[in-house]
Scaffold this motif. Structure first.
Motif, PDB file in Angstrom:
ATOM      1  N   PHE A  30     -10.411   6.188   8.313  1.00 49.80           N
ATOM      2  CA  PHE A  30     -10.367   5.225   9.419  1.00 49.80           C
ATOM      3  C   PHE A  30      -9.141   4.318   9.334  1.00 49.80           C
ATOM      4  O   PHE A  30      -8.992   3.405  10.128  1.00 49.80           O
ATOM      5  N   TRP A  31      -8.290   4.553   8.332  1.00 53.39           N
ATOM      6  CA  TRP A  31      -7.114   3.708   8.181  1.00 53.39           C
ATOM      7  C   TRP A  31      -6.002   4.153   9.115  1.00 53.39           C
ATOM      8  O   TRP A  31      -6.063   5.197   9.743  1.00 53.39           O
ATOM      9  N   ARG A  32      -4.973   3.308   9.142  1.00 57.16           N
ATOM     10  CA  ARG A  32      -3.834   3.583   9.989  1.00 57.16           C
ATOM     11  C   ARG A  32      -2.659   3.940   9.077  1.00 57.16           C
ATOM     12  O   ARG A  32      -2.542   3.427   7.976  1.00 57.16           O
ATOM     13  N   ALA A  33      -1.798   4.821   9.553  1.00 59.97           N
ATOM     14  CA  ALA A  33      -0.653   5.213   8.733  1.00 59.97           C
ATOM     15  C   ALA A  33       0.650   4.889   9.453  1.00 59.97           C
ATOM     16  O   ALA A  33       0.767   5.086  10.654  1.00 59.97           O
ATOM     17  N   THR A  34       1.603   4.347   8.676  1.00 60.26           N
ATOM     18  CA  THR A  34       2.961   4.279   9.190  1.00 60.26           C
ATOM     19  C   THR A  34       3.744   5.330   8.431  1.00 60.26           C
ATOM     20  O   THR A  34       3.176   6.069   7.610  1.00 60.26           O
ATOM     21  N   GLU A  35       5.028   5.388   8.655  1.00 59.56           N
ATOM     22  CA  GLU A  35       5.795   6.426   7.995  1.00 59.56           C
ATOM     23  C   GLU A  35       5.820   6.264   6.482  1.00 59.56           C
ATOM     24  O   GLU A  35       5.951   7.224   5.746  1.00 59.56           O
ATOM     25  N   PHE A  36       5.722   5.018   6.015  1.00 60.45           N
ATOM     26  CA  PHE A  36       5.911   4.786   4.582  1.00 60.45           C
ATOM     27  C   PHE A  36       4.644   4.373   3.847  1.00 60.45           C
ATOM     28  O   PHE A  36       4.586   4.451   2.640  1.00 60.45           O
TER      29      PHE A  36
END
Lengths: 287, 279
Positions: free
Chosen positions: A39-45
């Motif tokens: 349920f988490w969010r991901a950015t590129e890093f």
């Protein structure tokens, strides 16, 4: 009496404690964490704690997902059918046609030894057989069956299924052999005395009595194939995909939330399949 | 003895073909690992030599395979010992039917059927999120236990299902304490099957790939090292390594089987101490 019962519970728990700890830390916690991270969010890093459904929305919104799941089921179904036929025949031979126990044990061990060696090496070892200039192609050419080397032998779905059957047939042989050895031989004699033919004995006596073993073998093969990612990657030369590869690709891109969401769906799928299979067999009784 | 039927011969041929299918490829790379220096990944053999085995000892050709072999061996022993101890304790615990044992049983089954990559991913995440470093002897060790313990426990369940309780009752009637009963009666009887558990523990750990993929950290185990080689090594040195590690596995299997055979014989010879008298 009650005190004794309580004592038994406590001593039972004490002895089960190491097992419980290992499973709690390396099975339950990781699964919980995968569910949370899905349920988490991901950015590129980096990955950011959140509660969003976007990973699942993306997963179920993509047509690739359905194709890949379908492909995974296809691998599982074909591998299951092949390992069942081969495994049953081998176990049947060992249990009913090999007469001395010494030979039974020796031949059974011969079947199991490869299981204790490296899967990766066993996959690599198909290269000289299936390669473009491999044994299969050169034999077929020298027999005049084909003029050009077959391209689909290595790095194809054919190779994937072949490797699955090669690696996992044993998981059918062992449980089926185990149940067959427990069949009372007098039942078969009784069937023969009553006039049953060999095929009738096989179909009406042996197969029904072997069902628990078949179910256990099925559980092993289906879960191993559905959870696999390395065989598909290696044997298809990265040309085919299954769910495991979807997850491992996400991991390679450090897209952990997306990998976790796929993993949760895969786990649920596997558990549903197992849940259905377990309705047909009581594992604890069959050991 | 009645004569062999025709179906026996058909099935025997099928079985032989199955064995050929199982062992053929491995034997082939065994042969090909002795390729001459100019040979490739397939037949024909261009001479025979130990060239590719010699290459294994050169760092630049293959990377740190001896280091990874050492780690895999040590990890295998760690997993083996832990699997035996925990499985025996777990097996004994399950005989008591303690409350919650059903839940624990289904956890064991889950551990067996869960796709390996989930363990790898979950344990990897757990360590990274808590700021711990993944290392083969911690996270890798624990991940492998989730694969070896179910096998160990299934063997123990099978053993205890067939265990004759009257031996323990006899010991108790003669005044043995629970510990003495365990130490002098139960353990000696189940000892041969513990060799089986140890064999599973060691070999499954030694060859495990998927569960250590994200949990081994910066020092690879041997299967990880071999898999890394498959993507960039295209010479028979790969086969030479495969042949060596398979040979090593076979030696270990042979070793375990010999102990099992020896202990079964010893048991048959000295199983009864009637007339010897215990002081």
């Amino acid at each position: 009496m009650e005190k004794l019962l309580r004592n038994k519970a406590i001593s039972g728990w004490l002895m089960a404690a190491p097992l419980t700890l290992v499973l709690a830390f390396f099975l339950v916690l990781p699964i919980v964490l995968i569910v949370v991270v899905s349920f988490w969010r991901a950015t590129e890093f980096s990955i950011i704690p959140a509660f969003v459904w976007e990973n699942y929305e993306f997963l179920f919104g993509s047509s690739v997902t359905y194709q890949v799941f379908l492909n995974t089921f296809k691998y599982a179904a074909i591998t299951w059918a092949l390992t069942l036929v081969i495994g049953f025949t081998v176990a049947y031979f060992l249990a009913f046609h090999v007469r001395t126990q010494t030979w039974q044990i020796a031949l059974f061990l011969l079947c199991t030894i490869p299981f204790w060696t490296s899967n990766i090496i066993r996959m690599i070892s198909w290269i000289p057989f299936l390669g473009r200039n491999g044994i299969a192609n050169s034999t077929l050419i020298s027999w005049g069956v084909i003029d050009e080397p077959l391209e689909w032998l290595l790095f194809s779905d054919f190779a994937v299924i072949l490797a699955f059957v090669h690696l996992y047939t044993l998981f059918m042989v062992v449980p089926i052999f185990n149940t067959m050895m427990r069949i009372d031989k007098s039942l078969i004699e009784a069937a023969r005395d009553a006039g049953a033919s060999g095929v009738q004995i096989l179909w009406n006596v042996i197969i029904p009595l072997t069902k628990p073993g078949i179910m256990i073998g099925t559980i092993f093969v289906v879960t191993l194939v559905m959870g696999d990612f390395i065989t598909v990657r290696f044997m298809s030369g990265s040309q085919s995909a299954n769910v495991g590869r979807l997850i491992s690709n996400d991991i390679a891109l450090l897209a952990y939330p997306s990998a976790a969401a796929t993993a949760v769906v895969l786990l649920l799928t596997v558990l549903i399949v197992i849940g259905i299979l377990l309705r047909f067999v009581d594992i604890r009784r069959e050991l | 003895m009645e004569p062999r039927s025709r179906s026996f011969y058909l099935l025997a041929i099928f079985f032989a073909l199955f064995l050929l299918f199982l062992y053929g490829p491995t034997i082939t790379i065994g042969i090909l690992s002795f390729q001459g220096p100019g040979g490739g990944l397939t037949f024909p053999m261009r001479g025979t030599s130990l060239h590719w085995f010699r290459d294994l000892f050169e760092q630049q050709a293959v990377g740190d395979i001896w280091g990874s072999f050492g780690r895999s061996f040590l990890l295998g022993l760690m997993v083996m010992v832990t699997t035996v101890v925990v499985s025996v304790m777990g097996g004994l615990a399950f005989r008591k039917r303690f409350p919650g044992s059903t839940v624990l049983f289904y956890l064991i089954i889950t551990s067996l059927v869960i796709p390996s990559i989930l363990i790898s991913l979950g344990v990897g995440l757990m360590f990274s999120q808590t700021g711990l470093d993944v290392h083969w002897s911690t996270s890798g060790f624990g991940s492998q236990l989730t694969w070896t313990l179910p096998f160990g426990l299934l063997i123990m369940f099978a053993v205890f299902n067939r265990f004759d309780k009257s031996y323990e009752e006899a010991a108790r009637d003669l005044g043995a304490s629970p510990w003495q009963t365990l130490r002098h009666v139960v353990l000696p009887i189940i000892a041969p099957s513990l060799i089986g558990v140890a064999l599973f523990g060691f070999t499954l750990s030694y060859d495990e790939f998927a569960r250590t993929l994200l949990t081994a950290g910066s020092y690879n185990t041997l299967p990880l090292e071999i898999f890394g080689m498959t993507t960039n090594v295209t010479t028979p040195v790969l086969y030479a390594l495969g042949t060596l590690t398979t040979a090593f596995s076979l030696i270990m299997i042979g070793f375990f089987l010999c102990i099992a055979w020896w202990s079964a014989r010893r048991k048959a010879r000295t199983g009864s101490d009637a007339g010897k008298g215990l002081v």
